[in-house]
Design a protein around this motif. Sequence first.
Motif, mmCIF file in Angstrom:
data_model
loop_
_atom_site.group_PDB
_atom_site.id
_atom_site.type_symbol
_atom_site.label_atom_id
_atom_site.label_comp_id
_atom_site.label_asym_id
_atom_site.label_seq_id
_atom_site.Cartn_x
_atom_site.Cartn_y
_atom_site.Cartn_z
ATOM 1 N N SER A 277 44.584 43.497 35.660
ATOM 2 C CA SER A 277 45.494 43.011 36.702
ATOM 3 C C SER A 277 45.253 43.710 38.032
ATOM 4 O O SER A 277 45.193 43.066 39.089
ATOM 5 C CB SER A 277 46.949 43.208 36.262
ATOM 6 O OG SER A 277 47.212 42.519 35.056
ATOM 7 N N LEU A 281 43.869 41.630 41.390
ATOM 8 C CA LEU A 281 44.695 41.489 42.586
ATOM 9 C C LEU A 281 44.058 42.182 43.791
ATOM 10 O O LEU A 281 44.110 41.670 44.914
ATOM 11 C CB LEU A 281 46.093 42.050 42.325
ATOM 12 C CG LEU A 281 46.945 41.275 41.316
ATOM 13 C CD1 LEU A 281 48.267 42.000 41.065
ATOM 14 C CD2 LEU A 281 47.203 39.852 41.794
ATOM 15 N N PHE A 284 41.288 40.219 45.976
ATOM 16 C CA PHE A 284 41.582 39.103 46.876
ATOM 17 C C PHE A 284 41.173 39.411 48.317
ATOM 18 O O PHE A 284 40.585 38.576 49.005
ATOM 19 C CB PHE A 284 43.067 38.743 46.826
ATOM 20 C CG PHE A 284 43.503 38.095 45.541
ATOM 21 C CD1 PHE A 284 42.572 37.672 44.601
ATOM 22 C CD2 PHE A 284 44.848 37.902 45.263
ATOM 23 C CE1 PHE A 284 42.973 37.073 43.411
ATOM 24 C CE2 PHE A 284 45.252 37.298 44.085
ATOM 25 C CZ PHE A 284 44.319 36.888 43.156
ATOM 26 N N ILE A 377 40.322 32.548 45.450
ATOM 27 C CA ILE A 377 41.560 33.322 45.356
ATOM 28 C C ILE A 377 42.631 32.550 44.589
ATOM 29 O O ILE A 377 43.344 33.109 43.749
ATOM 30 C CB ILE A 377 42.062 33.698 46.767
ATOM 31 C CG1 ILE A 377 41.118 34.732 47.398
ATOM 32 C CG2 ILE A 377 43.493 34.237 46.716
ATOM 33 C CD1 ILE A 377 41.403 35.019 48.853
ATOM 34 N N LEU A 381 44.232 33.717 41.034
ATOM 35 C CA LEU A 381 45.678 33.923 40.941
ATOM 36 C C LEU A 381 46.228 33.206 39.706
ATOM 37 O O LEU A 381 47.070 33.760 38.980
ATOM 38 C CB LEU A 381 46.368 33.420 42.206
ATOM 39 C CG LEU A 381 47.895 33.576 42.243
ATOM 40 C CD1 LEU A 381 48.296 35.038 42.105
ATOM 41 C CD2 LEU A 381 48.464 32.983 43.527
ATOM 42 N N CYS A 382 45.761 32.003 39.454
ATOM 43 C CA CYS A 382 46.152 31.280 38.236
ATOM 44 C C CYS A 382 45.717 32.057 36.993
ATOM 45 O O CYS A 382 46.453 32.141 35.995
ATOM 46 C CB CYS A 382 45.537 29.888 38.229
ATOM 47 S SG CYS A 382 46.159 28.775 39.513
#
Length: 399
Positions: A277, A281, A284, A377, A381-382
């Motif tokens: 995670s 993140l 991005f 991105i 994110l999905c």
Amino acid sequence: MNKNERLIIFLLASLNFTHILDFMIMMPLGNYLMPFFNITPKQFSLLVGSYTLTAAVSGFAAAFFVNQYDRKKVLVIAYIGFLIGTFACGLAPSYGLLLAARVLAGLFGGLIGAQVLSIVADLIPYERRGAAMGSIMSAFAVSSTLGVPFSLYLSNLFSWHAPFILVGAVGTVVLFFIIRFIPSMTAHIQQKEESKREVLFSVVKSPQQRLALLFSALMMMGHFMIIPFINPYMEFNNGYSKVQTPMIYLVGGIASFFAAHILGKLSDRYGKLIVFSASLLASFMFIWLITNLPPIAFVWVLVIFGVWFVLATGRAVAAQAMVSNVVPPAQRGSFMSFNSSMQQLGTATASFISGMVVINGTDGKLMHYNWLGYISIFILLCCFLLGQYLFGKNSSVKA
């Protein structure tokens, strides 16, 4: 890991090095192949995507029978076919024949990744699997650090054919050691052979397995969305030379090498979902920077790409370890073949989309490359949200 485990992991990582390098070298050759064959970005994306699409097809087909065979035998046969396809790429005199050679390499290459991951998952307990996956993933770093820059150097020195001949030659040596030192692996074989319908239904009827396959596809799609046109964008749009751009892969590969080992161990210690995670993140901002990059001092380009390589490696190492634990060993070969197929399908989809989005401008520059960053991105994110649902605290999948 004991001495025998380390030897097997090293040999599998060496095999992975040639397998990954064959795939990776095609993408930075865009600024060589497009003018050489006088082809468009869309035609170049077909060269990249044809390998992954055919690999997805063969990986899917293999899922129906690989659990009934010695993993070593499947790996050796697939690797031999892959090397034949790679040599064919190095000898191809035209765009059409090169495309056909990529299809051949992809058909056999689609079997390799699943077998490597299945052998590691069978050999190494889950509690130590993050570090083992880190070692396997370090092949990506080595191929970036040594393989891609040296291959581009050979392309500058001789021609674009040379890197494929190099991969085939190195792979032939690796094949000998694989045959000699990798043991037969048959403990997973069930006495009662599963029907093709049972193999497929075992995945279809399991929500966790279905979501894990979607998770893998989205991660690869989001990652590879921006990769095929990195080298052409850096040269055609920002003016960096063919001498400079290999440094991107050298620096990124060195960063990935250390990241694979360090983040693999951290994922075992603090949790694979946490490492995945955080890496995803944080990536991005760097995806946005890469796809909107103006001409700047090249040292800052290397810094940006170095960090991006680290983050991409971190999420990949943790994700592979989590996905490998979705199924028991008896079903792992088939599931990991499905998983490899979905990864290849995600990569192929990314290549085809990038080829449709990016176009040649009248001034020779590439247009709409920044659009790929925004698409990447969104997809990642999905993938992040799906990962939280699938591997989070309330999930039965240990992460």
